[in-house]
Design a protein around this motif. Structure first.
Motif, mmCIF file in Angstrom:
data_model
loop_
_atom_site.group_PDB
_atom_site.id
_atom_site.type_symbol
_atom_site.label_atom_id
_atom_site.label_comp_id
_atom_site.label_asym_id
_atom_site.label_seq_id
_atom_site.Cartn_x
_atom_site.Cartn_y
_atom_site.Cartn_z
ATOM 1 N N PRO A 61 0.807 -1.223 0.000
ATOM 2 C CA PRO A 61 0.000 0.000 0.000
ATOM 3 C C PRO A 61 0.841 1.274 0.000
ATOM 4 C CG PRO A 61 -0.970 -1.601 1.480
ATOM 5 C CD PRO A 61 0.331 -2.191 1.028
ATOM 6 N N LEU A 62 1.978 1.276 0.714
ATOM 7 C CA LEU A 62 2.841 2.461 0.715
ATOM 8 C C LEU A 62 3.317 2.784 -0.693
ATOM 9 C CD1 LEU A 62 4.488 4.648 2.185
ATOM 10 C CD2 LEU A 62 6.326 2.954 2.434
ATOM 11 N N LEU A 63 3.686 1.775 -1.474
ATOM 12 C CA LEU A 63 4.134 2.015 -2.849
ATOM 13 C C LEU A 63 3.029 2.637 -3.692
ATOM 14 C CD1 LEU A 63 6.295 -1.137 -3.660
ATOM 15 C CD2 LEU A 63 7.051 1.247 -3.805
ATOM 16 N N PHE A 64 1.790 2.225 -3.459
ATOM 17 C CA PHE A 64 0.676 2.824 -4.194
ATOM 18 C C PHE A 64 0.482 4.292 -3.793
ATOM 19 C CE2 PHE A 64 -0.997 -1.651 -4.737
ATOM 20 C CZ PHE A 64 -0.864 -1.662 -6.115
ATOM 21 N N PHE A 65 0.575 4.592 -2.501
ATOM 22 C CA PHE A 65 0.485 5.986 -2.049
ATOM 23 C C PHE A 65 1.578 6.834 -2.708
ATOM 24 C CE2 PHE A 65 -2.095 4.497 1.578
ATOM 25 C CZ PHE A 65 -2.997 5.542 1.709
ATOM 26 N N VAL A 66 2.808 6.333 -2.667
ATOM 27 C CA VAL A 66 3.937 7.073 -3.221
ATOM 28 C C VAL A 66 3.782 7.255 -4.730
ATOM 29 C CG1 VAL A 66 6.429 6.939 -3.636
ATOM 30 C CG2 VAL A 66 5.516 6.413 -1.372
ATOM 31 N N SER A 67 3.233 6.257 -5.415
ATOM 32 C CA SER A 67 3.016 6.374 -6.861
ATOM 33 C C SER A 67 2.005 7.474 -7.176
ATOM 34 C CB SER A 67 2.535 5.031 -7.427
ATOM 35 O OG SER A 67 3.506 4.025 -7.256
ATOM 36 N N GLY A 68 0.955 7.566 -6.374
ATOM 37 C CA GLY A 68 -0.015 8.651 -6.570
ATOM 38 C C GLY A 68 0.598 10.013 -6.316
ATOM 39 N N MET A 69 1.485 10.099 -5.343
ATOM 40 C CA MET A 69 2.189 11.350 -5.081
ATOM 41 C C MET A 69 3.072 11.726 -6.263
ATOM 42 S SD MET A 69 3.330 10.743 -1.122
ATOM 43 C CE MET A 69 2.107 10.532 0.178
ATOM 44 N N LEU A 130 2.981 -2.840 -11.689
ATOM 45 C CA LEU A 130 3.090 -1.848 -12.762
ATOM 46 C C LEU A 130 1.803 -1.792 -13.587
ATOM 47 C CD1 LEU A 130 6.734 -2.561 -14.012
ATOM 48 C CD2 LEU A 130 5.958 -0.964 -12.243
ATOM 49 N N GLY A 131 1.231 -2.953 -13.855
ATOM 50 C CA GLY A 131 -0.029 -2.970 -14.594
ATOM 51 C C GLY A 131 -1.118 -2.224 -13.858
ATOM 52 N N ASN A 132 -1.187 -2.410 -12.539
ATOM 53 C CA ASN A 132 -2.176 -1.680 -11.740
ATOM 54 C C ASN A 132 -1.962 -0.175 -11.824
ATOM 55 O OD1 ASN A 132 -2.863 -4.294 -10.920
ATOM 56 N ND2 ASN A 132 -3.267 -3.661 -8.827
ATOM 57 N N ILE A 133 -0.710 0.258 -11.683
ATOM 58 C CA ILE A 133 -0.416 1.690 -11.690
ATOM 59 C C ILE A 133 -0.845 2.322 -13.008
ATOM 60 C CG2 ILE A 133 1.447 3.402 -11.707
ATOM 61 C CD1 ILE A 133 0.819 2.419 -8.949
ATOM 62 N N LEU A 200 -7.723 -1.522 -3.350
ATOM 63 C CA LEU A 200 -6.889 -0.913 -2.317
ATOM 64 C C LEU A 200 -5.835 -0.007 -2.953
ATOM 65 C CD1 LEU A 200 -5.422 -2.542 0.829
ATOM 66 C CD2 LEU A 200 -3.860 -1.462 -0.778
ATOM 67 N N GLY A 201 -5.209 -0.481 -4.028
ATOM 68 C CA GLY A 201 -4.209 0.328 -4.717
ATOM 69 C C GLY A 201 -4.801 1.577 -5.323
ATOM 70 N N LEU A 202 -6.001 1.467 -5.876
ATOM 71 C CA LEU A 202 -6.681 2.626 -6.460
ATOM 72 C C LEU A 202 -6.941 3.699 -5.404
ATOM 73 C CD1 LEU A 202 -8.109 3.655 -9.144
ATOM 74 C CD2 LEU A 202 -10.217 2.751 -8.136
ATOM 75 N N LEU A 203 -7.406 3.278 -4.236
ATOM 76 C CA LEU A 203 -7.651 4.220 -3.140
ATOM 77 C C LEU A 203 -6.349 4.873 -2.681
ATOM 78 C CD1 LEU A 203 -10.167 2.129 -0.986
ATOM 79 C CD2 LEU A 203 -10.703 4.156 -2.354
ATOM 80 N N ALA A 204 -5.316 4.060 -2.505
ATOM 81 C CA ALA A 204 -4.031 4.595 -2.038
ATOM 82 C C ALA A 204 -3.446 5.561 -3.062
ATOM 83 C CB ALA A 204 -3.053 3.445 -1.769
#
Length: 362
Positions: A61-69, A130-133, A200-204
């Protein structure tokens, strides 16, 4: 807030990927590792899993948050179209290349080690992230561009005001608890290639963007409450350890996950927002190392696990091979122009002087 670069976010990306590598190596010395497709040692180091299980609920989840940032900053000088093109080059191309050229390597090593029948198999493997991002960029970019380009509208102003207060984080918590309650993932920590990990990744990803959008008030707020976040996370983790073997409600895992992440973001923003040569190097290396690491992890596992040495030496030996092989290959990739884009690196810009010399030579 000025759109200056936040070095703490770069550091957290590097740290999160480093923890991911250690976590994957640790799976190889757990008795259940083979069930999820890892080469495993005949000996196990079960106590290592105590700190690893702490990481398990927040590392992805932290990686997803950081990717959104990161997308917030990527939008500074890009239109919607140019962002999609740039993310396609930096994310989609390495994802597709890795799926067909990198992941099959460690799948071959797995089959070879266990005497299984060999066949070429392409799979997203560890690159599912990566596919999710890339999907999140496609799905959310209209909303994100609206917020970024209209930061004085009621919606953007409300987001900034809400996330600058500690009670505003309850909205974030409510979204993640709702996701767990609706999808009921078992186990919570399984994020790859399922709807739980995707949502979860989408939200983060979205909230990570909103955190940066909210500016300095958000960062000052989480810094003020950093010890409270850490205490909540520690208490919930302690409860999990005490209840080892029992089923922990998903909503408690969601709360613990966010508490760790808020604490990491808070301490990171306070202590890591500094540039440096080490950060420059590791930021460039992180992406290729992430793509490459599973091949070297499986190679090291196949070599060291059959040896009659303590399992602790096996663990550190495989970790050394994984890091050494991944960084060594990165040193080659960064110097070969046509390989760089395949591993998510920007093409090397040729100086005006080199262009003039090239034209003169021709």
């Amino acid at each position: 807030m000025k759109d200056h670069r936040r070095y703490d976010i770069d550091w957290l990306r590097v740290i999160a990927i480093g923890l991911l590598l250690i976590y994957h190596v640790a799976i190889g010395v757990q008795p259940w590792g083979r069930m999820i497709g890892f080469i495993t040692s005949e000996d196990s180091w079960s106590t290592l899993w105590i700190p690893m299980t702490m990481l398990n609920v927040w590392r992805i989840p932290l990686l997803f948050f950081v990717s959104g940032m990161g997308v917030y900053f990527a939008m500074r000088k890009r239109s919607w179209k140019s962002l999609i093109v740039e993310r396609g080059q930096r994310i989609l191309l390495p994802y597709v290349f890795g799926m067909f050229a990198i992941v099959p390597i460690h799948l071959w090593l797995l089959r070879h080690y266990y005497g299984m029948s060999q066949s070429y198999t392409w799979s997203p493997g560890h690159l599912w992230f990566l596919g999710n991002i890339f999907c999140y960029v496609l799905l959310l970019s209209p909303l994100l561009f609206y917020l970024k380009q209209n930061e004085t509208t009621k919606l953007a102003t409300w987001i900034k005001k809400t996330l600058s207060q500690p009670w505003g984080l309850l909205f974030v918590l409510a979204a993640f608890v709702a996701e767990v309650m609706l999808l009921d993932p078992v186990p919570f920590e399984l994020y790859a290639l399922n709807w739980h990990g995707f949502v979860l990744g989408l939200l983060a990803f979205f909230f990570g963007f909103c955190f940066v959008l909210s500016g300095e008030l958000f960062w000052k707020m989480i810094q003020k409450w950093r010890w409270a976040f850490l205490a909540i996370a520690g208490l919930l983790y302690g409860f999990r350890i005490a209840q080892y073997g029992s089923s922990i409600p998903g909503y408690l895992l969601a709360v613990e996950s966010l508490a760790w992440i808020f604490a990491v973001l808070a301490f990171g923003s306070k202590h890591l927002n500094k540039p440096g040569k080490a950060l420059n190097y590791l930021s460039e290396a992180a992406y290729p190392v992430y793509i490459l690491h599973m091949a070297f992890l499986y190679l090291g596992s196949a070599w060291l696990f059959p040896l009659a040495i303590p399992v602790q030496l096996q663990f550190f030996g495989v970790l050394g091979i994984t890091l050494g092989g991944s960084f060594g290959t990165f040193e080659i990739i960064r110097r070969v122009g046509f390989l760089r884009p395949l591993f998510g690196l920007k093409p090397v810009k040729r100086s005006p002087e080199s262009l003039v010399l090239a034209k003169t030579a021709s």
